[in-house]
Design an enzyme around this catalytic site. Structure first.
Site, PDB file in Angstrom:
ATOM      1  N   ARG A 125      18.599 -19.989   2.672  1.00 39.75           N
ATOM      2  CA  ARG A 125      18.157 -21.379   2.454  1.00 39.75           C
ATOM      3  C   ARG A 125      18.846 -22.295   3.459  1.00 39.75           C
ATOM      4  O   ARG A 125      18.226 -23.175   4.050  1.00 39.75           O
ATOM      5  CB  ARG A 125      18.477 -21.821   1.026  1.00 39.75           C
ATOM      6  CG  ARG A 125      17.679 -21.079  -0.012  1.00 39.75           C
ATOM      7  CD  ARG A 125      17.869 -21.688  -1.404  1.00 39.75           C
ATOM      8  NE  ARG A 125      17.377 -20.750  -2.385  1.00 39.75           N
ATOM      9  CZ  ARG A 125      18.142 -19.964  -3.148  1.00 39.75           C
ATOM     10  NH1 ARG A 125      19.447 -20.058  -3.094  1.00 39.75           N
ATOM     11  NH2 ARG A 125      17.602 -19.113  -3.986  1.00 39.75           N
ATOM     12  N   SER A 173       3.550 -19.488  -9.629  1.00 34.58           N
ATOM     13  CA  SER A 173       2.671 -19.355 -10.791  1.00 34.58           C
ATOM     14  C   SER A 173       3.421 -19.655 -12.091  1.00 34.58           C
ATOM     15  O   SER A 173       2.881 -19.471 -13.176  1.00 34.58           O
ATOM     16  CB  SER A 173       2.075 -17.945 -10.830  1.00 34.58           C
ATOM     17  OG  SER A 173       3.105 -16.995 -10.792  1.00 34.58           O
ATOM     18  N   ASP A 211       8.415 -15.544  -0.101  1.00 32.63           N
ATOM     19  CA  ASP A 211       9.487 -14.830  -0.807  1.00 32.63           C
ATOM     20  C   ASP A 211       8.942 -14.279  -2.124  1.00 32.63           C
ATOM     21  O   ASP A 211       9.319 -14.735  -3.205  1.00 32.63           O
ATOM     22  CB  ASP A 211      10.666 -15.789  -1.057  1.00 32.63           C
ATOM     23  CG  ASP A 211      11.856 -15.074  -1.691  1.00 32.63           C
ATOM     24  OD1 ASP A 211      11.950 -13.840  -1.581  1.00 32.63           O
ATOM     25  OD2 ASP A 211      12.684 -15.768  -2.313  1.00 32.63           O
ATOM     26  N   CYS A 266      11.894  -8.073  -1.335  1.00 28.95           N
ATOM     27  CA  CYS A 266      13.071  -7.676  -2.123  1.00 28.95           C
ATOM     28  C   CYS A 266      12.814  -6.334  -2.808  1.00 28.95           C
ATOM     29  O   CYS A 266      13.478  -5.985  -3.773  1.00 28.95           O
ATOM     30  CB  CYS A 266      13.434  -8.758  -3.135  1.00 28.95           C
ATOM     31  SG  CYS A 266      12.146  -9.097  -4.331  1.00 28.95           S
TER      32      CYS A 266
HETATM   33  N1  SAH Z   1      12.246 -18.176  -3.274  1.00 27.19           N
HETATM   34  C1  SAH Z   1      12.756 -18.309  -4.610  1.00 27.19           C
HETATM   35  C2  SAH Z   1      12.719 -17.015  -5.397  1.00 27.19           C
HETATM   36  C3  SAH Z   1      11.338 -16.402  -5.540  1.00 27.19           C
HETATM   37  S1  SAH Z   1      11.205 -15.254  -6.835  1.00 27.19           S
HETATM   38  C4  SAH Z   1      14.153 -18.922  -4.554  1.00 27.19           C
HETATM   39  O1  SAH Z   1      14.658 -19.158  -3.442  1.00 27.19           O
HETATM   40  O2  SAH Z   1      14.746 -19.168  -5.605  1.00 27.19           O
HETATM   41  C5  SAH Z   1       9.510 -14.956  -6.903  1.00 27.19           C
HETATM   42  C6  SAH Z   1       8.674 -16.042  -7.536  1.00 27.19           C
HETATM   43  O3  SAH Z   1       7.304 -15.674  -7.394  1.00 27.19           O
HETATM   44  C7  SAH Z   1       8.867 -16.286  -9.032  1.00 27.19           C
HETATM   45  O4  SAH Z   1       9.235 -17.629  -9.233  1.00 27.19           O
HETATM   46  C8  SAH Z   1       7.495 -16.013  -9.675  1.00 27.19           C
HETATM   47  O5  SAH Z   1       7.178 -16.948 -10.699  1.00 27.19           O
HETATM   48  C9  SAH Z   1       6.576 -16.192  -8.502  1.00 27.19           C
HETATM   49  N2  SAH Z   1       5.296 -15.453  -8.526  1.00 27.19           N
HETATM   50  C10 SAH Z   1       5.092 -14.162  -8.857  1.00 27.19           C
HETATM   51  N3  SAH Z   1       3.800 -13.818  -8.620  1.00 27.19           N
HETATM   52  C11 SAH Z   1       3.183 -14.914  -8.116  1.00 27.19           C
HETATM   53  C12 SAH Z   1       1.868 -15.197  -7.654  1.00 27.19           C
HETATM   54  N4  SAH Z   1       0.935 -14.254  -7.660  1.00 27.19           N
HETATM   55  N5  SAH Z   1       1.590 -16.435  -7.199  1.00 27.19           N
HETATM   56  C13 SAH Z   1       2.548 -17.394  -7.195  1.00 27.19           C
HETATM   57  N6  SAH Z   1       3.824 -17.183  -7.602  1.00 27.19           N
HETATM   58  C14 SAH Z   1       4.139 -15.962  -8.055  1.00 27.19           C
END
Ligand code: SAH
Length: 393
Positions: A206, A248, A297, A337
């Site tokens: 970040r 989502s 991510d 990840c």
């Molecule tokens: N970048 C974030 C962590 C991401 S974790 C940080 O820095 O804190 C992954 C995220 O993807 C979760 O919040 C989950 O709710 C979201 N997610 C999972 N599948 C998804 C989809 N199909 N569309 C949008 N968001 C999604």
């Protein structure tokens, strides 16, 4: 002490100090869940002290490779002290840190995060479950804190034959916490967030993103899979004028919006979009939108190598769309990840995405998890988070 005898030739991975023994490698011996066992080679040679897990594929997890060591109160005291000492030496720009990172800290199945004055722990193996109470007391004694919340609600508990368990293990009170990461503030609820509440592993990425947004003068930023908007706050801190967080999860997005205000940024500069990322990327492409920087991510598409192929298609798809949506000279910060997708495969997937999108780019950096999520030489599985920083041609 019960003895677990391995099949001939199956001692190789323990001899390399890899801490797992799979069910198929065991010749004979059993024990209760979490019981400490002595593991021996087919020839009867000592290999390690370990915890036994009767219902897991990973039947044995090594506590110690030192025959003279005993797995007792002093053992856990030593391991916890060593993990905390390492964190003291590592550069960690936050009052929220991973204090214990499982195998890498010699405590397989134990995750402990500190959020300011609150500890959050995941006991993910039969071994850590058995020692839970002692570990909880020692964690508080070692840190001088009084509050420890348990978040043992990860799916991997099931593989160990353990029920989910959540709630205050020690202390009590409000589960909402505010942390200071780099120069920004973020909030979380240890009882409700993903994992232990927050993604500490992306902390340094970040910061890097904030610096690059500033360096390249990125004005428009799309933060995909934003969760509570960590990368969005970073983009705003880097000077971006228009940031969109896509996720989502409505509660995560509500927090992302709150974080914009908490850090003193104008609400007009941020938009929270509750939607599926893949669909959003397609729609934006149709609408002719473009961005100066995009973060991808996603959640773990491939928990194990067996899921790698399907996951590869999903990663390729979003990276192809992301590369297309970027302006020339734009930045893509793309992550996986998935333990089942190694760095080389991830690079290949992104290369395939570039080919399909007819976009090339320069790899500015390859990144991993923040240093409080250490990797060790003997445990390559520990390398789960990998990211590529790409400057579009
Ligand atoms: N970048 C974030 C962590 C991401 S974790 C940080 O820095 O804190 C992954 C995220 O993807 C979760 O919040 C989950 O709710 C979201 N997610 C999972 N599948 C998804 C989809 N199909 N569309 C949008 N968001 C999604």
């Amino acid at each position: 002490m019960k003895v677990i005898r391995l099949r001939a030739g199956k001692d190789r991975s323990l001899l390399r100090r890899h801490p797992w023994v799979f069910q198929g490698s065991i010749e004979k011996g059993k024990a209760d869940p979490g019981e400490t066992v002595r593991v021996e080679s087919a020839e009867g040679r000592f290999l390690c002290w370990a915890s036994f897990s009767p219902s897991s594929m990973i039947r044995v997890r090594a506590w110690s490779f030192d025959e003279a060591e005993r797995v007792d109160e002093a053992f856990f005291h030593g391991r916890i002290a060593a993990a905390l000492a390492l964190r003291q030496r590592l550069p960690i720009a936050s009052n929220a840190q991973r204090l214990i990172h499982g195998e890498a800290d010699g405590l397989p199945g134990l995750i402990v995060d500190r959020y300011d004055d609150t500890l959050v722990a995941q006991f993910l193996s039969a071994g850590t479950e058995r020692w839970k109470s002692l570990i909880a007391d020692q964690l508080l004694a070692a840190t001088g804190l009084t509050r420890l919340y348990e978040r043992s609600d990860s799916g991997v508990r099931q593989l160990e034959g353990l029920e989910p368990a959540t709630g205050w293990l020690r202390g009590d009170g409000n589960t909402a916490v505010t942390i200071a990461e780099h120069e920004w503030k973020l909030s979380l609820d240890v009882a409700e967030g993903h994992k232990t509440g927050y993604y500490l592993d992306q902390r340094d990425n970040r910061k890097k993103f904030a610096e690059l947004v500033r360096h390249y003068g990125c004005q428009s930023v799309l933060n995909c899979y934003s969760y509570t908007g960590g990368f969005s706050v970073a983009a705003l801190a880097g000077g971006a004028q228009q940031v969109i967080s896509v996720d989502s999860s409505a509660p995560a997005l509500a927090r992302a919006t709150a974080h914009v205000a908490l850090n003193g940024f104008d609400a007009e500069r941020h938009q929270a979009l509750d939607a599926d990322v893949n669909q959003t990327l397609r729609d934006m492409l149709k609408e002719g939108r473009s961005f100066d920087a995009i973060v991808l991510d996603p959640p773990k598409f491939a928990p194990t190598a067996a899921h790698a192929e399907r996951a590869a298609r999903a990663y390729k798809d979003i990276n192809r769309l992301g590369l297309k949506l970027l302006k020339p000279g734009g930045l893509l910060f793309t992550f996986s990840c998935s333990g089942g997708v190694g760095p080389e495969l991830f690079h290949k997937i992104v290369a395939g995405a570039g080919l399909d999108a007819q976009v090339d780019g320069f790899i500015l950096d390859r990144v991993g998890a923040s240093p409080d999520h250490p990797q060790t030489i003997c445990f390559p599985e520990g390398e789960y988070l990998k990211g590529l920083l790409i400057l579009k041609r």
